[in-house]
Enzyme design. Structure first.
Site, mmCIF file in Angstrom:
data_model
loop_
_atom_site.group_PDB
_atom_site.id
_atom_site.type_symbol
_atom_site.label_atom_id
_atom_site.label_comp_id
_atom_site.label_asym_id
_atom_site.label_seq_id
_atom_site.Cartn_x
_atom_site.Cartn_y
_atom_site.Cartn_z
ATOM 1 N N SER A 1 -6.480 -17.364 14.251
ATOM 2 C CA SER A 1 -6.145 -17.213 15.661
ATOM 3 C C SER A 1 -4.943 -18.075 16.021
ATOM 4 O O SER A 1 -3.904 -17.985 15.381
ATOM 5 C CB SER A 1 -7.367 -17.539 16.514
ATOM 6 N N ASP B 1 -3.995 -13.295 16.839
ATOM 7 C CA ASP B 1 -4.941 -12.217 16.549
ATOM 8 C C ASP B 1 -5.159 -11.293 17.751
ATOM 9 O O ASP B 1 -6.054 -10.461 17.738
ATOM 10 C CB ASP B 1 -6.270 -12.750 15.996
ATOM 11 N N ASP C 1 -6.304 -11.383 20.756
ATOM 12 C CA ASP C 1 -7.506 -11.290 21.598
ATOM 13 C C ASP C 1 -7.335 -12.070 22.905
ATOM 14 O O ASP C 1 -8.210 -12.017 23.773
ATOM 15 C CB ASP C 1 -8.770 -11.726 20.848
#
Length: 289
Positions: free
Chosen positions: A12, A159, A161
């Site tokens: 991430s 990532d 998100d």
């Protein structure tokens, strides 16, 4: 794919020297703390055999899922491609040289955004700045949005998100307010309450109340948000770090669906991004560590 589980290779927003595995269950959701403990217990027991070379399974590559993901977003009646297209939006994207550099411009073009300005969109894994989408790391895109006279800036973490937004004047919409705006759009047409974790702005409470709903607070951690969303049958929820979860698409934070929902709201409201931000209550939160 009817798989038993999934593994995402990503650390991430952590620095580039780190890597990590995110483990998913058969539903495509992050495993719980209890399931994680069971994985570690099995690993510690060492009472299993590794497959020998003659018994290895097969590997196949499937590169179709990016387009399938975009198609699923376009199929949502919460997403209005015609409305977005009619506004002739100009959008700047900072994808911190990660996978977002491939998928975010592709999504924007599918949504009818013809003018996409790419900043740090080469997916080579070399982060040009700290990859966590916090204000102190986003000065380049803020300046570029103003220079390009863009309607909006979009920032994602490696990532994809978490979603942070930049207003047309170069000011930050505030990652806390990504979920607030998306929930404002979704709660207008979907029944049910909303959920966010305890490290999220109180503004979501106010927006929920505008729609005659409630905001339920979960413990910090995406798996906890998802569990509570299921309990209260919430159509939308997420985290104050720019994470948006739309339950009818899937139970996971997803910057792509957040982008589609936000652009639909912006197009339908017919206002500047900064004016939309000013339409929400202002709260201050001190996030330290």
């Amino acid at each position: 794919e009817n798989a038993d589980a999934g593994i995402i290779l990503t650390a991430s927003h952590n620095p580039k020297q780190w890597n990590a595995l995110k483990l998913l269950n058969a539903k495509g959701e992050f495993i719980s703390a209890a399931e994680g403990a069971e994985v570690l217990r099995i690993a510690d027991e060492n009472d299993y055999d590794f497959a020998q070379v003659d018994d290895l399974g097969s590997v196949r590559q499937d590169t179709s899922w990016t387009q399938k993901h975009i198609d699923a977003i376009l199929a949502l009646d919460l997403v209005d491609v015609a409305a977005i297209k009619s506004k002739n939006f100009k959008v700047v994207v900072d994808a911190v040289n990660s996978v977002g550099g491939v998928v975010v411009p592709q999504l924007l073009k599918a949504l009818g955004v013809k003018d996409v300005v790419e900043l740090y969109c080469e997916p080579n894994g070399r982060f040009p700045h700290n990859p966590e989408p916090l204000p102190e790391h986003l000065q380049d895109i803020c300046a570029l949005v103003k220079k390009e006279k863009a309607h909006l800036g979009i920032c994602v973490d490696p990532d994809v998100d978490r979603l942070a937004l930049v207003c047309e004047d170069g000011s930050l919409f505030g990652e806390e307010y990504t979920l607030v705006a998306c929930a404002d759009h979704v709660l207008a047409t979907r029944p049910g309450d909303t959920v966010s974790n305890l490290s999220s702005t109180r503004a979501l409470n106010d927006v929920a109340e505008r729609h005659g709903r409630k905001r339920h607070a979960s413990a910090v951690g995406e798996v906890n948000v998802v569990e509570l969303m299921r309990q209260v049958n919430a159509p939308i929820g997420g985290e104050g770090n720019g994470g948006v979860i739309l339950s009818e698409l899937h139970y996971g934070r997803d910057a792509l669906v957040g982008i589609a929902l936000f652009l639909t709201l912006l197009a339908k409201r017919g206002m500047k991004t900064s004016d939309l931000r000013r339409s929400y209550p202002d709260y201050f939160m001190s996030k330290n560590k």
